[in-house]
Design an enzyme around this catalytic site. Structure first.
Site, short mmCIF file in Angstrom:
data_model
loop_
_atom_site.label_atom_id
_atom_site.label_comp_id
_atom_site.label_asym_id
_atom_site.label_seq_id
_atom_site.Cartn_x
_atom_site.Cartn_y
_atom_site.Cartn_z
N GLU A 21 0.81 -1.22 0.00
CA GLU A 21 0.00 0.00 0.00
C GLU A 21 0.84 1.26 0.00
OE1 GLU A 21 -0.50 -2.57 2.03
OE2 GLU A 21 -2.54 -3.31 1.62
N HIS A 35 -10.81 -4.67 9.86
CA HIS A 35 -11.44 -4.48 8.54
C HIS A 35 -12.77 -3.74 8.64
CE1 HIS A 35 -8.59 -7.67 7.51
NE2 HIS A 35 -8.82 -7.45 6.25
#
Lengths: 347, 315
Positions: A78, A147
């Site tokens: 990322e 998440h």
């Protein structure tokens, strides 16, 4: 003729498709945004019909249409690809970069916090960073603590970053197209638990103004400012209280940074009462920011304390009953509303 | 080496050295806010690389970025004014030493974040590739940055996408005060290139010609679509990590400690007939004057208008 109804996620896919069609400089870059781009059995005449298009499938079909040069699968890195997206934005492309879950920002924050958000300012106005960061927030699907967080407020606290949180398919398409058109770094944060929600979405290209809230429902007794999925909680509360003769105004913030002070203040000055609903943890979030500004700028108009309804100060739990208890819902808002409107209810 | 290249290199090396000496002097007088990281001693790297680049090529730089900016063609008056926090600075006085930049010159910024440039350079190279331009992007970074995780992500990404980018490590032996030989599990940075399936070369970073030649090969490879190269330049900083650093971590036997790349290049250039002694002398005095003029320019430049505080947050 009735307007076409499509889902929240299809509205986003359609907007990315339209933006890529319109401007060759728009690229998509992230983990699995094409999905299987180098897998031999998926490559048939460069169509990639079975390439999965992201874990939520939002970019499905785009690699077949625009090719691997513009729909770029990256390693799970990322920082690396966000940083590349910022570098590309500064040098002529208009990337849409996907952070699969906003929780993963820990690995990818520097390109946003220290590079993309600050280059224009540090360089005396010479840089433009037309980058749209698509990400996903919110609890409600059993995805647990890493998440499910709601972090748009964290992005919103960074000068040089605009943050958009759509609550419905129409706004999702219009805000996404507006974000891609902007020469700024925009974080576009989607609540995954409303991906399937359907709504009227025109087929043509249109934009919704970034920085402008919308009054979803007009009312005169109590303002509820809400963000993303929480707008639907606000509407549920409004419906319930209408039966008791209390009139609720619902303001959908739509952009959480910089948020629309004018619309919120105008509404509170009319109703004299305010609740802000935000799925973020309760401190240093968008709700507390709205509350502090309203307390400062509309104090004389208030008929009661400003209330915020947020998630508790805990990580997001896994067990279904605990997760349900974590997320703000209509009952929690009603409980808080009681304190503000007890004198307005018709017997 | 062609005469005009040698002349250009010698001019830029001198401008960088005089610039840093002046920055050091006026920092000592309290005329520069914050802190500065001087490039003196590493001139052969910036000039050797930049002699191969065009304005339309991109570079990303580091906190020790003045040398890169000068060699990339940033306006020297604008740089000095920026470092002094003045209105006529390249960034209007809002960036300072660690954020000197000029995108029109392909200079994507000095960078206050160690290891912040790997992905940015890969991104600039992605623009080059996607837009079909015949350019390269160069990422300058220090030995300290080579131990950031961003090194791995940036090099791997650039390699799998065959991006036209060159990673230039300025190994000056210390990351702040920590020796590279302690901080790195590998003996060199260059050898890590094999993990990313790209060439990794280690050159004498005090020798302009060595840097110049390695860069030429890397550019050729990048422009042929063969992807990135990692070049490690073995160098040394004459001063500390920052001005005011007591540098007690340095020692008598540090490699390159007693070398000066400018003196070495002058000797070599004169010996090879690239530059005459007279030309070298005149370049030195012209460079000294250029930098004195820059200081004079920056000193009289006004402070930024207070209203500029609020400008250029967004486009």
């Amino acid at each position: 003729m009735a307007e076409r109804k499509i889902s929240f996620m299809n509205a986003i896919t359609e907007s990315m498709d339209m933006a890529m069609e319109k401007d060759d400089r728009v690229i998509l870059i992230g983990t699995d945004v094409a999905g299987g781009a180098e897998v031999d059995h998926l490559i048939q005449d460069d169509v990639y019909e079975d390439a999965f298009g992201g874990v939520f499938g939002l970019s499905k079909g785009l690699v077949g249409k625009y090719g691997r040069e513009r729909v770029i699968d990256t390693p799970i890195a990322e920082h690396g690809y966000f940083s590349a997206a910022v570098g590309a934005a500064a040098t002529g492309l208009r990337p849409i970069s996907e952070l699969m879950f906003n929780d993963f920002i820990g690995f990818a924050l520097d390109p946003i916090l220290n590079q993309g958000a600050k280059m224009r300012y540090m360089f005396g106005g010479k840089a433009k960073i037309p980058l749209t960061v698509r990400t996903v927030h919110g609890a409600g699907v059993g995805a647990a603590a890493q998440h499910s967080q709601t972090l748009y407020g964290m992005f919103g606290s960074i000068p040089g970053v605009k943050v958009v949180v759509p609550s419905n398919p129409y706004d999702a398409k219009g805000l996404m197209l507006a974000a891609i058109e902007e020469d700024n770094l925009i974080v576009f944060s989607e609540d995954k638990s409303i991906y399937g929600m359907k709504g009227e979405v025109p087929e043509e290209y249109y934009t919704v103004e970034i920085g402008k809230a919308s009054v979803t429902k007009e009312g005169k007794d109590l303002t509820i400012v809400a963000i993303g999925k929480m707008v639907h909680v606000a509407l549920e509360v409004a419906e319930g209280l209408e039966k008791d003769g209390v009139s609720i105004e619902v303001v959908d913030l739509r952009t959480v940074a910089p948020w629309d002070e004018e619309t919120v203040l105008e509404s509170v000055k009319k109703t004299g009462r305010l609740i802000v609903i935000d799925e973020a943890n309760p401190h240093n979030n968008t709700a507390t920011d709205v509350a502090s500004v309203v307390a400062d700028k509309a104090f004389d108009y208030l008929d009661g304390p400003i209330k915020t309804v947020c998630a508790p100060d805990t990580p997001v739990p896994f067990a279904a009953n605990l997760e349900k208890a974590y997320i703000p819902d209509a009952n929690k808002v009603l409980k808080v509303a009681e304190e503000l409107i007890f004198d307005l209810k018709k017997e | 080496m062609e005469k005009k290249t040698a002349l250009w290199i010698y001019q830029k090396m001198n401008e960088i050295r005089f610039f840093e000496e002046q920055v050091r002097r006026i920092f000592g007088k309290g005329l520069i806010p914050g802190f500065v990281h001087l490039y003196a001693g590493e001139e052969a790297v910036a000039t050797g690389v930049m002699a191969q680049l065009e304005d339309s090529d991109y570079i990303t730089s580091t906190h020790r970025g003045h040398g890169h900016a000068i060699a990339k063609g940033c306006d020297i008056n604008g740089m000095m004014a920026e470092i002094m926090g003045k209105k006529d600075g390249l960034g209007g006085g809002k960036g300072g030493s660690m954020h000197v930049a000029d995108i029109d010159k392909g200079m994507l910024g000095a960078n206050g974040i160690v290891g912040g440039g790997f992905g940015l350079a890969a991104g600039a190279a992605l623009s080059i590739k996607t837009l079909g331009n015949d350019n390269v992007a160069v990422c300058f970074f220090g030995d300290g940055a080579s131990n950031e995780g961003t090194f791995h992500e940036g090099l791997n990404l650039a390699s799998i996408l065959d991006l036209p980018v060159i990673f230039v490590c300025e190994n000056n032996q210390f990351g702040e005060g920590t020796p590279f030989r302690y901080a790195s599990a590998s003996e060199t940075v260059a050898e890590r290139a094999s993990a990313y399936n790209m060439p990794g070369v280690r050159v004498d970073g005090m020798d302009v010609e060595a840097v110049y030649k390695a860069t030429e090969e890397a550019i050729e490879r990048a422009k042929a679509g063969k992807g990135p190269t990692l070049i490690e330049c073995d160098t040394y900083r004459q001063y500390g990590h920052f001005e005011g650093d007591e540098q007690k971590y340095k020692s008598e036997d540090d490699p390159n400690r007693d070398r000066d790349p400018i003196i070495e290049f002058r000797g070599k250039a004169v010996e090879n007939g690239w530059i005459t002694k007279e030309e070298a002398d005149s370049i030195e005095s012209a460079a000294e004057k250029t930098i004195e003029d820059a200081v004079a320019f920056a000193e009289v430049s006004p402070l930024p208008d207070e209203s500029s505080l609020y400008k250029d947050v967004f486009a």
